[in-house]
Write a protein that holds these residues in place. Structure first.
Motif, PDB file in Angstrom:
ATOM      1  N   GLN A   1      17.056 -24.448 -34.117  1.00  0.00           N
ATOM      2  CA  GLN A   1      15.691 -24.463 -34.622  1.00  0.00           C
ATOM      3  C   GLN A   1      15.249 -25.904 -34.850  1.00  0.00           C
ATOM      4  OE1 GLN A   1      15.915 -22.100 -38.219  1.00  0.00           O
ATOM      5  NE2 GLN A   1      15.170 -20.270 -37.188  1.00  0.00           N
ATOM      6  N   GLN A   2      13.945 -26.112 -34.769  1.00  0.00           N
ATOM      7  CA  GLN A   2      13.367 -27.418 -35.076  1.00  0.00           C
ATOM      8  C   GLN A   2      12.298 -27.264 -36.140  1.00  0.00           C
ATOM      9  OE1 GLN A   2      11.891 -29.304 -31.517  1.00  0.00           O
ATOM     10  NE2 GLN A   2      13.906 -30.116 -30.953  1.00  0.00           N
ATOM     11  N   LYS A   3      12.335 -28.188 -37.087  1.00  0.00           N
ATOM     12  CA  LYS A   3      11.289 -28.268 -38.111  1.00  0.00           C
ATOM     13  C   LYS A   3      10.256 -29.278 -37.637  1.00  0.00           C
ATOM     14  CE  LYS A   3      10.722 -29.293 -43.058  1.00  0.00           C
ATOM     15  NZ  LYS A   3      11.456 -29.714 -44.291  1.00  0.00           N
ATOM     16  N   LEU A   4       9.015 -28.824 -37.410  1.00  0.00           N
ATOM     17  CA  LEU A   4       7.962 -29.655 -36.848  1.00  0.00           C
ATOM     18  C   LEU A   4       6.859 -29.869 -37.877  1.00  0.00           C
ATOM     19  CD1 LEU A   4       7.699 -27.775 -33.434  1.00  0.00           C
ATOM     20  CD2 LEU A   4       9.099 -29.778 -33.931  1.00  0.00           C
ATOM     21  N   ASP A   5       6.004 -30.838 -37.585  1.00  0.00           N
ATOM     22  CA  ASP A   5       4.856 -31.036 -38.444  1.00  0.00           C
ATOM     23  C   ASP A   5       3.855 -29.897 -38.255  1.00  0.00           C
ATOM     24  OD1 ASP A   5       3.908 -31.574 -35.957  1.00  0.00           O
ATOM     25  OD2 ASP A   5       3.011 -33.507 -36.437  1.00  0.00           O
ATOM     26  N   ILE A   6       2.749 -29.938 -38.951  1.00  0.00           N
ATOM     27  CA  ILE A   6       1.797 -28.823 -38.942  1.00  0.00           C
ATOM     28  C   ILE A   6       1.267 -28.568 -37.541  1.00  0.00           C
ATOM     29  CG2 ILE A   6      -0.407 -28.018 -39.849  1.00  0.00           C
ATOM     30  CD1 ILE A   6       0.127 -29.667 -42.344  1.00  0.00           C
ATOM     31  N   ASP A   7       1.019 -29.634 -36.779  1.00  0.00           N
ATOM     32  CA  ASP A   7       0.460 -29.489 -35.438  1.00  0.00           C
ATOM     33  C   ASP A   7       1.511 -29.180 -34.387  1.00  0.00           C
ATOM     34  OD1 ASP A   7      -2.088 -30.064 -36.430  1.00  0.00           O
ATOM     35  OD2 ASP A   7      -1.731 -32.228 -36.264  1.00  0.00           O
ATOM     36  N   GLY A   8       2.792 -29.293 -34.734  1.00  0.00           N
ATOM     37  CA  GLY A   8       3.858 -28.967 -33.793  1.00  0.00           C
ATOM     38  C   GLY A   8       4.189 -30.058 -32.814  1.00  0.00           C
ATOM     39  N   HIS A   9       3.857 -31.336 -33.128  1.00  0.00           N
ATOM     40  CA  HIS A   9       4.101 -32.432 -32.191  1.00  0.00           C
ATOM     41  C   HIS A   9       5.290 -33.301 -32.592  1.00  0.00           C
ATOM     42  CE1 HIS A   9       0.424 -31.264 -30.308  1.00  0.00           C
ATOM     43  NE2 HIS A   9      -0.348 -31.661 -31.320  1.00  0.00           N
ATOM     44  N   THR A  10       5.535 -33.443 -33.882  1.00  0.00           N
ATOM     45  CA  THR A  10       6.587 -34.345 -34.369  1.00  0.00           C
ATOM     46  C   THR A  10       7.749 -33.538 -34.928  1.00  0.00           C
ATOM     47  OG1 THR A  10       4.894 -35.975 -34.965  1.00  0.00           O
ATOM     48  CG2 THR A  10       7.104 -36.273 -35.904  1.00  0.00           C
ATOM     49  N   VAL A  11       8.977 -33.866 -34.473  1.00  0.00           N
ATOM     50  CA  VAL A  11      10.183 -33.196 -34.948  1.00  0.00           C
ATOM     51  C   VAL A  11      10.627 -33.852 -36.255  1.00  0.00           C
ATOM     52  CG1 VAL A  11      12.581 -32.601 -34.438  1.00  0.00           C
ATOM     53  CG2 VAL A  11      10.883 -32.627 -32.591  1.00  0.00           C
ATOM     54  N   LEU A  12      10.686 -33.049 -37.319  1.00  0.00           N
ATOM     55  CA  LEU A  12      11.097 -33.548 -38.629  1.00  0.00           C
ATOM     56  C   LEU A  12      12.578 -33.353 -38.895  1.00  0.00           C
ATOM     57  CD1 LEU A  12       8.097 -32.144 -40.735  1.00  0.00           C
ATOM     58  CD2 LEU A  12       8.301 -34.376 -39.609  1.00  0.00           C
ATOM     59  N   GLU A  13      13.146 -32.261 -38.367  1.00  0.00           N
ATOM     60  CA  GLU A  13      14.554 -31.944 -38.612  1.00  0.00           C
ATOM     61  C   GLU A  13      15.011 -30.916 -37.588  1.00  0.00           C
ATOM     62  OE1 GLU A  13      17.425 -30.667 -42.430  1.00  0.00           O
ATOM     63  OE2 GLU A  13      15.227 -30.769 -42.621  1.00  0.00           O
ATOM     64  N   THR A  14      16.316 -30.921 -37.283  1.00  0.00           N
ATOM     65  CA  THR A  14      16.895 -29.964 -36.336  1.00  0.00           C
ATOM     66  C   THR A  14      17.991 -29.178 -37.041  1.00  0.00           C
ATOM     67  OG1 THR A  14      16.425 -31.402 -34.446  1.00  0.00           O
ATOM     68  CG2 THR A  14      18.055 -29.667 -34.119  1.00  0.00           C
ATOM     69  N   PHE A  15      18.004 -27.862 -36.811  1.00  0.00           N
ATOM     70  CA  PHE A  15      18.992 -26.987 -37.435  1.00  0.00           C
ATOM     71  C   PHE A  15      19.893 -26.400 -36.348  1.00  0.00           C
ATOM     72  CE2 PHE A  15      15.210 -26.924 -40.069  1.00  0.00           C
ATOM     73  CZ  PHE A  15      15.718 -27.234 -41.315  1.00  0.00           C
ATOM     74  N   ALA A  16      21.213 -26.357 -36.635  1.00  0.00           N
ATOM     75  CA  ALA A  16      22.172 -25.811 -35.677  1.00  0.00           C
ATOM     76  C   ALA A  16      22.032 -24.300 -35.592  1.00  0.00           C
ATOM     77  CB  ALA A  16      23.598 -26.194 -36.083  1.00  0.00           C
ATOM     78  N   ALA A  17      22.758 -23.716 -34.606  1.00  0.00           N
ATOM     79  CA  ALA A  17      22.641 -22.274 -34.361  1.00  0.00           C
ATOM     80  C   ALA A  17      23.067 -21.460 -35.570  1.00  0.00           C
ATOM     81  CB  ALA A  17      23.475 -21.889 -33.136  1.00  0.00           C
TER      82      ALA A  17
END
Length: 657
Positions: free
Chosen positions: A199-215
């Protein structure tokens, strides 16, 4: 049991024990099970016991006795390896929550096998006879606790749903993201899921990756957050819109749409090619029209979500004892949860949305009504109805070696049995050779005729058997190998016994890896000894006598397959047919036949009757380790289709050895 170290040490000192821990939910990692193990290891060291193994049951519920395959595995381990005498479980509720009947049955079955079960975290009398009634109370208390947990969790979900803090669907649909709002409704960030489980944690608009989560480390929603569904990645959104346009705008079905997507290189939610079912699940989902649909079914054990309050489920203890999963109950349409998702309202063009939404709603209602119609025949999940697909497990595609499966094709009342390649359904592509079907009845009949014809060729069979038996290993060399293997096994067993007798509890961890290697080596030697013993017995048989016995038994086989039931036909084919390779382009087949193992084995033993082998592996050592393989013949079966009459057949010709 009350831990009186002095008293219990005399009872358990030197005994081998297994620590068993269980957690029904593995989403929080291993901290719970690790803590249980550490505490029980300390108890084992205090009592002077020898740790045999740790058994961690992660994600195993104790409320469904019928699902507890781990208990049977434990009993099999005791019977086959006999490497422990004591089973240590922290508390009674870590053993089972299935009630007093299941708990006392478990205790009884353990006692029958010489297993002593102890619960060091419980305050039980030391005398096992005086501990019966306290155990009965605790088993029943664990059962009632499970029911209470079910009621509270259901009530908590209903309250959170009413506050808008959860959605009626658990998985994020393809082409969507979850946008999380704060308690006052302000957008915070969005979570996007990928095919590999990350999973990826993105900003409100979905353009910038804030954090990545493993499976296995997904983002966990906070209690004050409110999730809503919004359009996701552009590529996925375009793919969904294309499916709706092709289906509701151009009346294309799921299979043709899957072919279009695969030709364009668009991947499915799992990162693979699209199948018909996956496409249908997309354009039948109302979420793309702005509505999230949930609550169509429930699968609880004790409680389910009712209209504002939990509803108790009436399920008998006998049903829980047999089921491996909770019963799935369908709810009526008036109990379904329809939740608007405003950001998804303009996901589709308005003409497509206006046409699709009423059709989708009616589709789900019609499916529910059909499920409640007792006059309609029930759909079987098995594609092998009445076990008619007798070539299953033998039929493979020549192009890639993948097995073919049986399926019914055609209009209602005119359905025909056929075999197909899984790829034709799994990743449909227009014009692919893997879309071709193989007529089942014609190929089965041709193969049966071929088997019975070769089995009747007695002179040829007798000579082939004698030729195979004369090409045997030297019995002197095999006997020497057997003696050397037996000597190595005995030496290893003596060494293992000395280590276990002199090992102190504090040495257990240091020597555990070496002990595991010795156990594995001993099991390998036992298997090798069984194989060599069977080979020695087999090669000492007279070739002529063996051939005569085999031929006499094969002559008892029927001369025609007409009138035989499906089970007999399948057993006959699986006894003689090694494999059938089908060219998916031309539909021609190549059949490889060999002499069944039971014929040679029973003949070399000189006792027992020959039998047609069934599809399950034999439990005996001799047949688990085939000693002699006699290839009988191979044949090419040409696919013939008379287009003027529509008749299909296979013309088989034997090939020279």
């Amino acid at each position: 049991m009350t831990i009186d170290v002095a008293t219990q040490k005399r009872r358990f000192h030197g005994k081998r024990y297994i620590c068993q821990v269980r957690q029904s939910n593995d989403s929080q990692g291993t901290s719970s099970t690790d803590a249980q193990l550490q505490w029980m290891h300390d108890i084992g060291r205090q009592l002077g016991m020898v740790l045999a193994d740790d058994v961690v049951l992660s994600g195993v519920t104790g409320s469904l006795p019928g699902k507890r395959q781990d208990i049977e595995e434990l009993f099999r381990r005791k019977t086959s390896n006999d490497d422990f005498e004591v089973l240590m479980i922290q508390r009674v509720d870590r053993s089972t929550r299935g009630g007093v009947a299941h708990g006392m049955w478990f205790e009884h079955e353990c006692a029958r096998r010489g297993i002593t079960v102890i619960y060091p975290g419980e305050d039980l009398p030391e005398d096992e006879h005086h501990a019966i009634w306290p155990k009965v109370v605790k088993f029943e208390a664990a059962y009632e606790q499970a029911k209470a947990i079910s009621q509270r969790s259901t009530q908590g979900w209903l309250y959170a749903f009413g506050q808008g803090r959860c959605l009626p669907i658990s998985r994020t649909p393809f082409g969507c993201d979850r946008l999380y709002l704060s308690a006052d409704g302000q957008p915070q960030f969005r979570i996007r899921c990928f095919a590999d489980g990350t999973q990826q944690k993105l900003d409100i608009d979905g353009h910038t990756v804030l954090e990545t989560f493993a499976a296995k480390g997904h983002y966990r929603k906070q209690k004050d957050q409110k999730p809503i569904l919004v359009p996701g990645a552009t590529v996925e959104v375009d793919a969904v819109r294309m499916m709706f346009e092709l289906h509701y705008g151009r009346n294309m079905g799921g299979k043709r749409i899957a072919g279009e997507l695969n030709d364009r290189g668009i991947r499915s939610p799992k990162g693979l090619a699209w199948s018909q079912h996956q496409v249908e699940s997309i354009y039948e989902n109302p979420i793309y029209c702005g509505l999230a649909l949930g609550g169509r079914s429930s699968q609880g054990i004790f409680n389910r979500r009712g209209r504002g309050v939990p509803e108790a489920i009436d399920i008998s203890s006998s049903e829980l004892a047999c089921r491996i999963a909770a019963p799935r109950l369908l709810r009526p349409p008036e109990d379904w949860l329809w939740v608007e998702q405003p950001p998804m309202g303009d996901f589709l063009p308005e003409p497509i949305r206006a046409k699709a939404l009423p059709l989708i709603k009616q589709l789900h209602v019609d499916r529910w009504r059909r499920s409640q119609d007792t006059d309609l025949p029930r759909h079987s999940t098995s594609k092998h109805k009445s076990s008619d697909y007798i070539l299953t497990g033998l039929l493979v595609a020549k192009q890639d070696g993948e097995p073919l499966t049986g399926v019914l094709c055609g209009k209602v009342g005119k359905k025909v049995r056929k075999y197909r390649h899984r790829r034709g359904n799994r990743e449909y592509r227009k014009g692919s050779i893997f879309n071709n079907y193989i007529r089942a009845a014609e190929l089965e009949s041709a193969t049966l005729d071929l088997v019975l014809e070769i089995a009747a060729d007695v002179p040829h069979l007798r000579q082939r058997i004698m030729d195979a038996m004369t090409r045997k290993d030297d019995p002197t060399q095999l006997d020497q190998q057997l003696k050397q293997t037996q000597q190595e096994r005995d030496t290893l067993g003596q060494k293992f016994s000395r280590i276990m007798a002199n090992m102190q509890p504090e040495d257990q961890l240091d020597l555990q890896s070496d002990l595991d290697l010795m156990r594995n080596r001993r099991r390998h030697l036992e298997s090798r000894i069984a194989t060599l013993t069977a080979q020695l017995r087999h090669i000492q048989a007279d070739p002529g006598e063996t051939a005569d016995v085999v031929v006499a038994r094969l002559q008892a086989l029927p001369r025609s397959h007409v009138g035989l039931d499906a089970v007999t036909k399948r057993n006959l084919l699986q006894a003689f047919v090694e494999r059938i390779e089908v060219d998916m382009a031309s539909r021609d087949a190549e059949v490889f036949l060999r002499l069944p193992a039971w014929a040679l084995e029973t003949a070399s033993r000189g006792n027992g009757e020959g039998r047609v082998a069934n599809s399950s592996p034999s439990p005996t050592v001799d047949e688990t380790h085939p000693l002699l393989s006699v290839r009988l013949a191979s044949a090419g079966c040409q696919y013939v289709h008379d287009r003027s009459t529509g008749q299909v057949c296979y013309r088989c010709r034997r090939r020279a050895a």
